[in-house]
Design a protein around this motif. Structure first.
Motif, PDB file in Angstrom:
ATOM      1  N   TYR A   1     -30.363  -7.301-105.332  1.00 30.90           N
ATOM      2  CA  TYR A   1     -29.728  -8.293-104.461  1.00 30.90           C
ATOM      3  C   TYR A   1     -30.018  -9.718-104.904  1.00 30.90           C
ATOM      4  N   LEU A   2     -29.197 -10.659-104.409  1.00 34.20           N
ATOM      5  CA  LEU A   2     -29.247 -12.050-104.845  1.00 34.20           C
ATOM      6  C   LEU A   2     -30.502 -12.788-104.401  1.00 34.20           C
ATOM      7  N   VAL A   3     -31.045 -12.429-103.256  1.00 36.41           N
ATOM      8  CA  VAL A   3     -32.231 -13.116-102.744  1.00 36.41           C
ATOM      9  C   VAL A   3     -33.320 -12.081-102.470  1.00 36.41           C
ATOM     10  N   ARG A   4     -34.546 -12.580-102.405  1.00 39.12           N
ATOM     11  CA  ARG A   4     -35.653 -11.702-102.023  1.00 39.12           C
ATOM     12  C   ARG A   4     -35.550 -11.422-100.531  1.00 39.12           C
ATOM     13  N   SER A   5     -36.240 -10.436-100.061  1.00 36.27           N
ATOM     14  CA  SER A   5     -36.134 -10.054 -98.654  1.00 36.27           C
ATOM     15  C   SER A   5     -36.562 -11.173 -97.705  1.00 36.27           C
ATOM     16  N   ASP A   6     -37.438 -12.075 -98.149  1.00 35.63           N
ATOM     17  CA  ASP A   6     -37.829 -13.187 -97.281  1.00 35.63           C
ATOM     18  C   ASP A   6     -36.739 -14.256 -97.183  1.00 35.63           C
ATOM     19  N   GLY A   7     -35.679 -14.155 -97.987  1.00 38.70           N
ATOM     20  CA  GLY A   7     -34.560 -15.087 -97.904  1.00 38.70           C
ATOM     21  C   GLY A   7     -33.442 -14.610 -96.994  1.00 38.70           C
ATOM     22  N   LEU A   8     -33.613 -13.444 -96.391  1.00 36.67           N
ATOM     23  CA  LEU A   8     -32.602 -12.915 -95.474  1.00 36.67           C
ATOM     24  C   LEU A   8     -32.702 -13.587 -94.113  1.00 36.67           C
TER      25      LEU A   8
ATOM     26  N   VAL B   1     -22.693  -7.052 -87.263  1.00 40.55           N
ATOM     27  CA  VAL B   1     -23.897  -7.866 -87.039  1.00 40.55           C
ATOM     28  C   VAL B   1     -24.928  -7.619 -88.139  1.00 40.55           C
ATOM     29  N   VAL B   2     -25.131  -6.356 -88.502  1.00 41.54           N
ATOM     30  CA  VAL B   2     -26.086  -6.028 -89.567  1.00 41.54           C
ATOM     31  C   VAL B   2     -25.649  -6.685 -90.878  1.00 41.54           C
ATOM     32  N   ASN B   3     -24.360  -6.629 -91.183  1.00 43.99           N
ATOM     33  CA  ASN B   3     -23.886  -7.235 -92.423  1.00 43.99           C
ATOM     34  C   ASN B   3     -23.907  -8.752 -92.376  1.00 43.99           C
ATOM     35  N   LEU B   4     -23.752  -9.327 -91.198  1.00 43.07           N
ATOM     36  CA  LEU B   4     -23.888 -10.780 -91.072  1.00 43.07           C
ATOM     37  C   LEU B   4     -25.329 -11.196 -91.371  1.00 43.07           C
ATOM     38  N   ALA B   5     -26.279 -10.415 -90.899  1.00 43.52           N
ATOM     39  CA  ALA B   5     -27.685 -10.706 -91.180  1.00 43.52           C
ATOM     40  C   ALA B   5     -28.030 -10.452 -92.646  1.00 43.52           C
ATOM     41  N   PHE B   6     -27.274  -9.602 -93.305  1.00 41.20           N
ATOM     42  CA  PHE B   6     -27.521  -9.202 -94.694  1.00 41.20           C
ATOM     43  C   PHE B   6     -26.687 -10.018 -95.680  1.00 41.20           C
ATOM     44  N   ILE B   7     -25.862 -10.960 -95.195  1.00 40.99           N
ATOM     45  CA  ILE B   7     -24.852 -11.619 -96.015  1.00 40.99           C
ATOM     46  C   ILE B   7     -25.441 -12.441 -97.160  1.00 40.99           C
ATOM     47  N   SER B   8     -26.628 -12.988 -97.000  1.00 42.15           N
ATOM     48  CA  SER B   8     -27.202 -13.786 -98.087  1.00 42.15           C
ATOM     49  C   SER B   8     -27.618 -12.922 -99.269  1.00 42.15           C
TER      50      SER B   8
ATOM     51  N   VAL C   1     -32.943 -12.160 -91.252  1.00 40.11           N
ATOM     52  CA  VAL C   1     -34.033 -11.475 -90.556  1.00 40.11           C
ATOM     53  C   VAL C   1     -35.048 -11.091 -91.625  1.00 40.11           C
ATOM     54  N   ASN C   2     -36.263 -11.543 -91.473  1.00 37.70           N
ATOM     55  CA  ASN C   2     -37.278 -11.379 -92.504  1.00 37.70           C
ATOM     56  C   ASN C   2     -37.930  -9.999 -92.433  1.00 37.70           C
ATOM     57  N   VAL C   3     -37.241  -9.002 -93.018  1.00 38.76           N
ATOM     58  CA  VAL C   3     -37.812  -7.668 -93.168  1.00 38.76           C
ATOM     59  C   VAL C   3     -37.581  -7.234 -94.609  1.00 38.76           C
ATOM     60  N   ASP C   4     -38.341  -6.261 -95.057  1.00 36.54           N
ATOM     61  CA  ASP C   4     -38.193  -5.847 -96.446  1.00 36.54           C
ATOM     62  C   ASP C   4     -36.914  -5.009 -96.639  1.00 36.54           C
ATOM     63  N   TYR C   5     -36.536  -4.834 -97.895  1.00 36.50           N
ATOM     64  CA  TYR C   5     -35.307  -4.117 -98.209  1.00 36.50           C
ATOM     65  C   TYR C   5     -35.379  -2.634 -97.868  1.00 36.50           C
ATOM     66  N   THR C   6     -36.560  -2.083 -97.801  1.00 37.68           N
ATOM     67  CA  THR C   6     -36.679  -0.682 -97.393  1.00 37.68           C
ATOM     68  C   THR C   6     -36.204  -0.511 -95.951  1.00 37.68           C
TER      69      THR C   6
ATOM     70  N   ALA D   1     -30.417  -0.491-101.449  1.00 33.07           N
ATOM     71  CA  ALA D   1     -31.559  -1.262-100.940  1.00 33.07           C
ATOM     72  C   ALA D   1     -32.849  -0.449-101.019  1.00 33.07           C
ATOM     73  N   LEU D   2     -32.753   0.847-100.815  1.00 39.29           N
ATOM     74  CA  LEU D   2     -33.943   1.700-100.905  1.00 39.29           C
ATOM     75  C   LEU D   2     -34.397   1.893-102.350  1.00 39.29           C
ATOM     76  N   ALA D   3     -33.435   1.986-103.270  1.00 41.59           N
ATOM     77  CA  ALA D   3     -33.762   2.311-104.654  1.00 41.59           C
ATOM     78  C   ALA D   3     -34.152   1.099-105.493  1.00 41.59           C
ATOM     79  N   ASP D   4     -33.480  -0.041-105.301  1.00 42.34           N
ATOM     80  CA  ASP D   4     -33.695  -1.175-106.200  1.00 42.34           C
ATOM     81  C   ASP D   4     -33.548  -2.483-105.431  1.00 42.34           C
ATOM     82  N   ASP D   5     -34.649  -2.984-104.881  1.00 42.21           N
ATOM     83  CA  ASP D   5     -34.563  -4.223-104.110  1.00 42.21           C
ATOM     84  C   ASP D   5     -34.345  -5.453-104.995  1.00 42.21           C
ATOM     85  N   GLY D   6     -34.480  -5.325-106.300  1.00 42.71           N
ATOM     86  CA  GLY D   6     -34.200  -6.429-107.215  1.00 42.71           C
ATOM     87  C   GLY D   6     -32.720  -6.610-107.482  1.00 42.71           C
TER      88      GLY D   6
END
Length: 148
Positions: free
Chosen positions: A55-62, A109-116, A64-69, A48-53
């Motif tokens: 993942y399947l969705v952009r960070s606004d599709g998670l 819980v973190v992975n549930l929020a990150f599941i998309s 919890v709306n925070v960036d991948y960093t 997530a720190l190295a390559d936010d592209g």
């Protein structure tokens, strides 16, 4: 004369600590799994720190709306603490048992929020977290009587 449970407990207390049962292996298994979950979380965070592209969705599709960093650092920290806690759990540390349950719940819980962002990987980590919680909660006392 009948044998009551009170008498049995007194006899067991006089005999000293009981030998661990075969369930002690579950706690060691839980410790190994917690180390593995920590490694998975750590590398998921590095990706997530190295390559936010990646993942399947952009960070606004998670969820919890925070960036991948931010997600990356959360995963790295949870992973590092989980790995260290797994080592402590295998050593029979009581504090590691308590922290292990908290970390496994937090990881789930973190992975549930990150599941998309990464559904299969997050589902696997959640399943491993459930196994860790079971091993620690149900069979955690078994390791206290055993020395490694």
């Amino acid at each position: 004369m009948t044998d009551t449970s009170h008498d049995r407990r007194r006899v067991e207390a006089d005999q000293g600590p009981q030998e661990p049962t075969g369930w002690a292996g579950w706690v060691v298994f839980g410790g190994v799994m917690l180390i593995m979950v920590g490694i998975f979380q750590f590398f998921q965070g590095l990706v997530a720190l190295a390559d936010d592209g990646y993942y399947l969705v952009r960070s606004d599709g998670l969820l919890v709306n925070v960036d991948y960093t931010t997600w990356g650092w959360v995963h790295v920290v949870v992973g590092a603490v989980a790995g260290l806690t797994g080592v402590g759990l295998m050593a029979g540390n009581m504090l590691a048992r308590m922290v292990g349950v908290v970390i496994a719940v937090l990881s789930a819980v973190v992975n549930l929020a990150f599941i998309s962002a990464y559904p299969i990987w997050s589902t696997i980590v959640i399943a491993l977290d459930v196994i860790v919680i079971y091993a620690i909660v149900v069979h955690g006392r078994e390791l206290n009587a055993q020395s490694y």
